[in-house]
Motif scaffolding. Sequence first.
Motif, PDB file in Angstrom:
ATOM      1  N   MET A   1       0.838  -1.191   0.000  1.00  0.00           N
ATOM      2  CA  MET A   1       0.000   0.000   0.000  1.00  0.00           C
ATOM      3  C   MET A   1       0.878   1.247   0.000  1.00  0.00           C
ATOM      4  N   HIS A   2       0.326   2.295  -0.555  1.00  0.00           N
ATOM      5  CA  HIS A   2       0.979   3.604  -0.589  1.00  0.00           C
ATOM      6  C   HIS A   2       0.028   4.583   0.095  1.00  0.00           C
ATOM      7  N   TYR A   3       0.590   5.450   0.908  1.00  0.00           N
ATOM      8  CA  TYR A   3      -0.221   6.340   1.738  1.00  0.00           C
ATOM      9  C   TYR A   3       0.097   7.800   1.453  1.00  0.00           C
ATOM     10  N   VAL A   4      -0.940   8.614   1.454  1.00  0.00           N
ATOM     11  CA  VAL A   4      -0.804  10.065   1.451  1.00  0.00           C
ATOM     12  C   VAL A   4      -1.241  10.495   2.844  1.00  0.00           C
ATOM     13  N   TYR A   5      -0.418  11.295   3.497  1.00  0.00           N
ATOM     14  CA  TYR A   5      -0.691  11.653   4.885  1.00  0.00           C
ATOM     15  C   TYR A   5      -0.652  13.151   5.079  1.00  0.00           C
ATOM     16  N   ILE A   6      -1.351  13.592   6.102  1.00  0.00           N
ATOM     17  CA  ILE A   6      -1.325  14.999   6.507  1.00  0.00           C
ATOM     18  C   ILE A   6      -0.932  15.029   7.974  1.00  0.00           C
ATOM     19  N   LEU A   7       0.122  15.764   8.253  1.00  0.00           N
ATOM     20  CA  LEU A   7       0.589  15.950   9.624  1.00  0.00           C
ATOM     21  C   LEU A   7       0.179  17.336  10.096  1.00  0.00           C
ATOM     22  N   GLN A   8      -0.045  17.464  11.397  1.00  0.00           N
ATOM     23  CA  GLN A   8      -0.321  18.764  11.998  1.00  0.00           C
ATOM     24  C   GLN A   8       0.709  19.025  13.072  1.00  0.00           C
ATOM     25  N   SER A   9       1.248  20.232  13.077  1.00  0.00           N
ATOM     26  CA  SER A   9       2.238  20.624  14.068  1.00  0.00           C
ATOM     27  C   SER A   9       1.564  20.824  15.428  1.00  0.00           C
ATOM     28  N   ILE A  10       2.170  20.268  16.470  1.00  0.00           N
ATOM     29  CA  ILE A  10       1.657  20.468  17.824  1.00  0.00           C
ATOM     30  C   ILE A  10       2.012  21.871  18.311  1.00  0.00           C
ATOM     31  N   SER A  11       3.218  22.326  17.997  1.00  0.00           N
ATOM     32  CA  SER A  11       3.676  23.624  18.476  1.00  0.00           C
ATOM     33  C   SER A  11       3.086  24.793  17.683  1.00  0.00           C
ATOM     34  N   HIS A  12       2.683  24.545  16.437  1.00  0.00           N
ATOM     35  CA  HIS A  12       2.064  25.563  15.576  1.00  0.00           C
ATOM     36  C   HIS A  12       0.848  24.911  14.911  1.00  0.00           C
ATOM     37  N   ARG A  15      -0.113  24.876  11.160  1.00  0.00           N
ATOM     38  CA  ARG A  15       0.843  24.356  10.170  1.00  0.00           C
ATOM     39  C   ARG A  15       0.574  22.885   9.899  1.00  0.00           C
ATOM     40  N   PHE A  16       0.549  22.561   8.603  1.00  0.00           N
ATOM     41  CA  PHE A  16       0.312  21.197   8.163  1.00  0.00           C
ATOM     42  C   PHE A  16       1.399  20.783   7.182  1.00  0.00           C
ATOM     43  N   TYR A  17       1.607  19.495   7.081  1.00  0.00           N
ATOM     44  CA  TYR A  17       2.577  18.944   6.128  1.00  0.00           C
ATOM     45  C   TYR A  17       1.903  17.776   5.421  1.00  0.00           C
ATOM     46  N   THR A  18       1.982  17.751   4.107  1.00  0.00           N
ATOM     47  CA  THR A  18       1.400  16.675   3.305  1.00  0.00           C
ATOM     48  C   THR A  18       2.515  15.925   2.608  1.00  0.00           C
ATOM     49  N   GLY A  19       2.443  14.598   2.640  1.00  0.00           N
ATOM     50  CA  GLY A  19       3.458  13.786   1.999  1.00  0.00           C
ATOM     51  C   GLY A  19       2.910  12.432   1.599  1.00  0.00           C
ATOM     52  N   ALA A  20       3.768  11.623   0.992  1.00  0.00           N
ATOM     53  CA  ALA A  20       3.399  10.272   0.571  1.00  0.00           C
ATOM     54  C   ALA A  20       4.508   9.316   0.985  1.00  0.00           C
ATOM     55  N   THR A  21       4.127   8.088   1.347  1.00  0.00           N
ATOM     56  CA  THR A  21       5.097   7.108   1.821  1.00  0.00           C
ATOM     57  C   THR A  21       4.500   5.711   1.759  1.00  0.00           C
ATOM     58  N   LYS A  22       5.336   4.715   1.937  1.00  0.00           N
ATOM     59  CA  LYS A  22       4.877   3.334   2.084  1.00  0.00           C
ATOM     60  C   LYS A  22       4.804   2.949   3.565  1.00  0.00           C
ATOM     61  N   ASP A  23       5.442   3.722   4.444  1.00  0.00           N
ATOM     62  CA  ASP A  23       5.494   3.400   5.868  1.00  0.00           C
ATOM     63  C   ASP A  23       5.227   4.664   6.688  1.00  0.00           C
ATOM     64  N   ILE A  24       4.005   4.839   7.107  1.00  0.00           N
ATOM     65  CA  ILE A  24       3.608   6.063   7.810  1.00  0.00           C
ATOM     66  C   ILE A  24       4.330   6.224   9.141  1.00  0.00           C
ATOM     67  N   ASN A  25       4.428   5.167   9.925  1.00  0.00           N
ATOM     68  CA  ASN A  25       5.077   5.274  11.240  1.00  0.00           C
ATOM     69  C   ASN A  25       6.537   5.682  11.118  1.00  0.00           C
ATOM     70  N   ARG A  26       7.254   5.089  10.166  1.00  0.00           N
ATOM     71  CA  ARG A  26       8.656   5.447   9.962  1.00  0.00           C
ATOM     72  C   ARG A  26       8.776   6.904   9.531  1.00  0.00           C
ATOM     73  N   TYR A  50      -4.761  10.046   6.968  1.00  0.00           N
ATOM     74  CA  TYR A  50      -4.060   9.430   5.852  1.00  0.00           C
ATOM     75  C   TYR A  50      -5.055   8.707   4.967  1.00  0.00           C
ATOM     76  N   VAL A  51      -4.675   8.535   3.703  1.00  0.00           N
ATOM     77  CA  VAL A  51      -5.488   7.831   2.721  1.00  0.00           C
ATOM     78  C   VAL A  51      -4.600   6.775   2.092  1.00  0.00           C
ATOM     79  N   ALA A  52      -5.108   5.545   1.971  1.00  0.00           N
ATOM     80  CA  ALA A  52      -4.342   4.432   1.414  1.00  0.00           C
ATOM     81  C   ALA A  52      -4.699   4.234  -0.059  1.00  0.00           C
ATOM     82  N   PHE A  53      -3.673   3.962  -0.858  1.00  0.00           N
ATOM     83  CA  PHE A  53      -3.838   3.683  -2.282  1.00  0.00           C
ATOM     84  C   PHE A  53      -3.102   2.394  -2.613  1.00  0.00           C
TER      85      PHE A  53
END
Length: 79
Positions: A1-12, A15-26, A50-53
């Motif tokens: 599976m391939h994942y598109v994820y959105i992260l949110q900053s705790i300190s800000h 602020r969001f970060y969008t990316g793609a990966t095969k291993d979300i935890n890593r 996250y969304v899985a593809f």
Amino acid sequence: MHYVYILQSISHPDRFYTGATKDINRRLAEHNRHGSEYSSRYKPWVLKTYVAFSSKVQAILFEKYLKTPSGRAFAKKRL
């Protein structure tokens, strides 16, 4: 599976970060440990969604869409 994820900053929280990966935890651990030039400024990060593809191509295309103004509006409203 391939994942598109959105992260949110705790300190800000605006602020969001969008990316793609095969291993979300890593990838989340990498962002919180050292990250890229952008993501290191706003760490720590939490996984917002996250969304899985099954296709890498589909994941990359969705990631690119989420980085457009229309995609950011979609994510803000629905994700």
